[in-house]
Write an enzyme that holds these catalytic residues in place. Structure first.
Site, PDB file in Angstrom:
ATOM      1  N   HIS A  43       0.864  -1.185   0.000  1.00  0.00           N
ATOM      2  CA  HIS A  43       0.000   0.000   0.000  1.00  0.00           C
ATOM      3  C   HIS A  43       0.899   1.233   0.000  1.00  0.00           C
ATOM      4  O   HIS A  43       1.144   1.838   1.042  1.00  0.00           O
ATOM      5  CB  HIS A  43      -0.906  -0.014   1.235  1.00  0.00           C
ATOM      6  CG  HIS A  43      -1.963   1.036   1.225  1.00  0.00           C
ATOM      7  ND1 HIS A  43      -3.183   0.854   1.829  1.00  0.00           N
ATOM      8  CD2 HIS A  43      -1.995   2.287   0.708  1.00  0.00           C
ATOM      9  CE1 HIS A  43      -3.922   1.949   1.672  1.00  0.00           C
ATOM     10  NE2 HIS A  43      -3.214   2.827   1.009  1.00  0.00           N
ATOM     11  N   GLU A  70      -2.521  -1.694  -3.215  1.00  0.00           N
ATOM     12  CA  GLU A  70      -3.611  -0.917  -2.639  1.00  0.00           C
ATOM     13  C   GLU A  70      -3.274   0.564  -2.670  1.00  0.00           C
ATOM     14  O   GLU A  70      -2.099   0.940  -2.605  1.00  0.00           O
ATOM     15  CB  GLU A  70      -3.834  -1.300  -1.169  1.00  0.00           C
ATOM     16  CG  GLU A  70      -4.211  -2.728  -0.917  1.00  0.00           C
ATOM     17  CD  GLU A  70      -4.408  -3.004   0.560  1.00  0.00           C
ATOM     18  OE1 GLU A  70      -5.045  -4.020   0.876  1.00  0.00           O
ATOM     19  OE2 GLU A  70      -3.921  -2.218   1.402  1.00  0.00           O
ATOM     20  N   HIS A 190      -7.965  -5.706   7.453  1.00  0.00           N
ATOM     21  CA  HIS A 190      -7.768  -4.669   8.464  1.00  0.00           C
ATOM     22  C   HIS A 190      -8.054  -5.233   9.854  1.00  0.00           C
ATOM     23  O   HIS A 190      -9.181  -5.536  10.202  1.00  0.00           O
ATOM     24  CB  HIS A 190      -8.624  -3.422   8.232  1.00  0.00           C
ATOM     25  CG  HIS A 190      -8.012  -2.203   8.871  1.00  0.00           C
ATOM     26  ND1 HIS A 190      -7.146  -1.365   8.195  1.00  0.00           N
ATOM     27  CD2 HIS A 190      -8.104  -1.705  10.120  1.00  0.00           C
ATOM     28  CE1 HIS A 190      -6.754  -0.390   8.990  1.00  0.00           C
ATOM     29  NE2 HIS A 190      -7.313  -0.581  10.170  1.00  0.00           N
TER      30      HIS A 190
END
Length: 237
Positions: A43, A70, A190
């Site tokens: 990410h 991401e 997450h």
């Protein structure tokens, strides 16, 4: 079996803390796959405080499983993804400077923008996924963007699970059932960990992939990276 994609942002954070190349991000990515990991997730953020844009380019040759990038689809991110052509791009509405992702997309308000970006990625052969909260209206909105998959934002579930409230899974079950009806693939991520991943997996119909980074790397400090990757794989069977 639900696939395990390991987010290696924390490895980059540790490397950048001292400069140099220890730990070697590319070697860690290769080793995670050798240990059985079925994907690598990164990410990159605009300030490159952990994953650098050059890391994204270098990893392309290393990731032989599934490569997932991401990020917030700003101009530079879009260009990077189109250059690297990962297997999957996951669109996340994180603010510049945010420590971590904190919410899913409003797929109604941002529908036209997401649709445009998703079409660009799909034209280039990249599977798309968008980060969403377990809200039925947002799942319906996601379908209208044309995305291939959604990634359920699991922070709320993880928090409730830690408190001993297993009913925190309920909105996710309903969201997954709707996603399945609409033909959307389901990913999740997450705050998933060794403590909660098996319960989550067992209750979410059609869960294709989980992306886990912070917890997995933290657990590996005590248990070893090879061992932890395989512990997750067993829980995801």
């Amino acid at each position: 079996m639900t696939k395990l994609s390991v987010n290696i942002n924390k490895i980059a954070t540790l490397r950048n803390a001292r400069g140099g190349n220890v730990p070697d991000l590319l070697k860690v990515a290769a080793d995670i796959q050798r240990f059985g990991g079925q994907g690598i997730t990164i990410h990159p953020r605009p300030d490159e405080r952990h994953i650098r844009y050059q890391d994204a380019r270098d990893l392309k040759a290393i990731v032989t499983t599934e490569y997932n990038i991401e990020g917030n689809p700003q101009h530079n991110f879009i260009d990077l993804v189109l250059e690297c052509k990962p297997d999957q791009v996951t669109l996340v509405p994180d603010a510049i400077g945010a420590i971590t992702s904190s919410a899913g997309w409003d797929t109604i308000k941002n529908q036209e923008y997401l649709k445009e970006v998703i079409q660009e990625f799909q034209r280039n052969g990249i599977r798309t996924s968008i980060f969403v909260d377990p809200v039925l209206e947002m799942i319906e909105g996601a379908k209208k963007t044309g995305t291939d998959r959604i990634e359920l934002y699991t922070e709320a579930f993880a928090h409730q699970y830690d408190l001993g409230n297993k009913n925190g899974i309920d909105p996710y079950v309903k969201a997954a059932e709707l996603a399945n009806e609409l033909g959307l693939g389901i990913n999740a991520g997450h705050d998933l960990s060794l403590d909660n991943i098996q319960f989550f997996k067992q209750n979410i119909p059609g869960l294709l992939e989980v992306s886990i980074g912070h917890a997995l790397i933290s657990e590996a400090l005590y248990l070893g990276l090879d061992n932890v990757v395989n512990m997750y794989l067993k829980k995801l069977k």
